[in-house]
Each structure stands twice: as structure tokens, then as C-alpha cells.
Design an enzyme around this catalytic site. Sequence first.
Site, PDB file in Angstrom:
ATOM      1  N   ARG A  75       0.861  -1.179   0.000  1.00 37.34           N
ATOM      2  CA  ARG A  75       0.000   0.000   0.000  1.00 37.34           C
ATOM      3  C   ARG A  75       0.898   1.230   0.000  1.00 37.34           C
ATOM      4  O   ARG A  75       1.543   1.555   0.998  1.00 37.34           O
ATOM      5  CB  ARG A  75      -0.936   0.000   1.218  1.00 37.34           C
ATOM      6  CG  ARG A  75      -1.952  -1.104   1.186  1.00 37.34           C
ATOM      7  CD  ARG A  75      -2.835  -1.003  -0.038  1.00 37.34           C
ATOM      8  NE  ARG A  75      -3.948  -1.946   0.021  1.00 37.34           N
ATOM      9  CZ  ARG A  75      -4.805  -2.102  -0.957  1.00 37.34           C
ATOM     10  NH1 ARG A  75      -4.681  -1.410  -2.082  1.00 37.34           N
ATOM     11  NH2 ARG A  75      -5.798  -2.959  -0.837  1.00 37.34           N
ATOM     12  N   ALA A  87     -10.729  -7.127  -0.251  1.00 34.29           N
ATOM     13  CA  ALA A  87     -11.610  -5.964  -0.301  1.00 34.29           C
ATOM     14  C   ALA A  87     -11.495  -5.284  -1.650  1.00 34.29           C
ATOM     15  O   ALA A  87     -10.540  -5.499  -2.388  1.00 34.29           O
ATOM     16  CB  ALA A  87     -11.243  -4.985   0.819  1.00 34.29           C
ATOM     17  N   GLU A 104     -14.797  -9.785  -5.204  1.00 33.51           N
ATOM     18  CA  GLU A 104     -13.490  -9.500  -4.613  1.00 33.51           C
ATOM     19  C   GLU A 104     -12.840 -10.747  -4.013  1.00 33.51           C
ATOM     20  O   GLU A 104     -11.638 -10.931  -4.136  1.00 33.51           O
ATOM     21  CB  GLU A 104     -13.601  -8.397  -3.562  1.00 33.51           C
ATOM     22  CG  GLU A 104     -13.853  -7.026  -4.138  1.00 33.51           C
ATOM     23  CD  GLU A 104     -12.734  -6.527  -5.052  1.00 33.51           C
ATOM     24  OE1 GLU A 104     -11.564  -6.924  -4.874  1.00 33.51           O
ATOM     25  OE2 GLU A 104     -13.042  -5.719  -5.950  1.00 33.51           O
ATOM     26  N   GLU A 108      -9.238 -11.734  -5.478  1.00 34.44           N
ATOM     27  CA  GLU A 108      -8.045 -11.585  -4.650  1.00 34.44           C
ATOM     28  C   GLU A 108      -7.556 -12.884  -4.035  1.00 34.44           C
ATOM     29  O   GLU A 108      -6.407 -12.970  -3.636  1.00 34.44           O
ATOM     30  CB  GLU A 108      -8.292 -10.537  -3.555  1.00 34.44           C
ATOM     31  CG  GLU A 108      -8.452  -9.154  -4.141  1.00 34.44           C
ATOM     32  CD  GLU A 108      -8.393  -8.044  -3.120  1.00 34.44           C
ATOM     33  OE1 GLU A 108      -8.403  -8.327  -1.908  1.00 34.44           O
ATOM     34  OE2 GLU A 108      -8.340  -6.882  -3.549  1.00 34.44           O
ATOM     35  N   GLU A 154      -1.653  -6.216  -6.697  1.00 31.59           N
ATOM     36  CA  GLU A 154      -2.287  -7.510  -6.464  1.00 31.59           C
ATOM     37  C   GLU A 154      -1.476  -8.674  -7.037  1.00 31.59           C
ATOM     38  O   GLU A 154      -1.741  -9.823  -6.716  1.00 31.59           O
ATOM     39  CB  GLU A 154      -3.699  -7.518  -7.055  1.00 31.59           C
ATOM     40  CG  GLU A 154      -4.630  -6.555  -6.345  1.00 31.59           C
ATOM     41  CD  GLU A 154      -6.024  -6.540  -6.930  1.00 31.59           C
ATOM     42  OE1 GLU A 154      -6.218  -7.079  -8.047  1.00 31.59           O
ATOM     43  OE2 GLU A 154      -6.926  -5.992  -6.283  1.00 31.59           O
TER      44      GLU A 154
END
Length: 194
Positions: A75, A87, A104, A108, A154
Site C-alpha cells: 500500500r 476488499a 473481490e 483476490e 495484487e
Amino acid sequence: MTETSITASELRDEPFEPEVVSSDVVYKGWVWDVRSDHVAYGDGEIIREYVDHTGAVAVLALDDDGRVLLIQQYRHPIRHRDWELPAGLLDVEGEDPLAAAQRELAEEADLTARDWQLLVSTWTTPGGNSELIRIYLATGIEEASSAYAREDEEADIRVEWIPLSDAVDAVLEGRLHNGILSLGVLAAERRLRD
């Protein structure tokens, strides 16, 4: 300041909509915009700038052994690879939040779930953005029929199944800092206890 006495059942957030005299997009972003609102408030006017957010969903996936699925990804604003719940944004026009949560989890973690229920919802930073995130509890976990092609942050997601109690301990001991993960694991532990 006014002090009042309310009962437990009366304790809730209350809608309040003062007149917005003007509202302008001061920054148009790729994902969300920044707005500047002039608001008639009390005997005057206040100016508030905030991120105009699409909203989001998160998934607390819990397996049959009482383990929670955590993902770790980079992040940029915090310069960390933090642990999170799967998320994502409500960025598909008209998409139901539950459908977004299901999407999601598949995107993910390459997982599906048989049972879904809303666990808790929260405004993430009500003084700075309009984001409302709904956290769903997903059980009856199964592998998805196909793997999702991931890009950017990701692409190197790390996935771990952690006992729920260990995740709660890590939050309470200050080792995990993600707000959505924190709220999700604490709410899940309470829900399962009750």
C-alpha cells in the site's frame, strides 16, 4: 455541549443534512475525486474538502477450522505491505455490495463461499472521506473454478489462513494496523462468541 441520556437501543448515528451552498470537484482522480463543499451551518458557513468515495466492500472469509483468510499487499500511501481482508471498491455502476464482495473474494484469493452475511459496516474516515465499507462474513469456503489474473499491487499478494484468535491478538497487541481488518476480526470474534 449538551449531555443527554439515551438507552442502548437508541444509540445510533443520525442523518443530518445542512444546506450545501456549493460543491465543486477540486481534483478529478483516476479512482476518486476531491470535493470542496460550502455548507450553511449554524449562523455561518463552513468549507469542507473531502475524498468523494465510491464505497467499498471487504470479506472476512472463515474456514471450517476457525481460521480467517488474510492477504498481504503493498500500500503506497503507508509504504507498507500490510495484512488485510480481501476488499475492493464499489466501482461497477449499480453493482450490489454483496455481489461486489463475492467478486473481490474470487479476484483476490481465488475462492468462493456458500454462505454470506453482513458482519458490520463502517465509515472509514468520516472527517476526510465519504467511504462506507461493508464487511461480509463468508463461510463454506471453496476454491474458485479458475484463477484470476492479478496486476500491479495484487500481482504479489500473499495469502495466509490464520486462527481468528491469533488475528485478534495481533490487532490488540498493535502488530496489525489495518482498520478494516481490525474491525472485521473483532466483530467476527464477537459474533461467533454470541
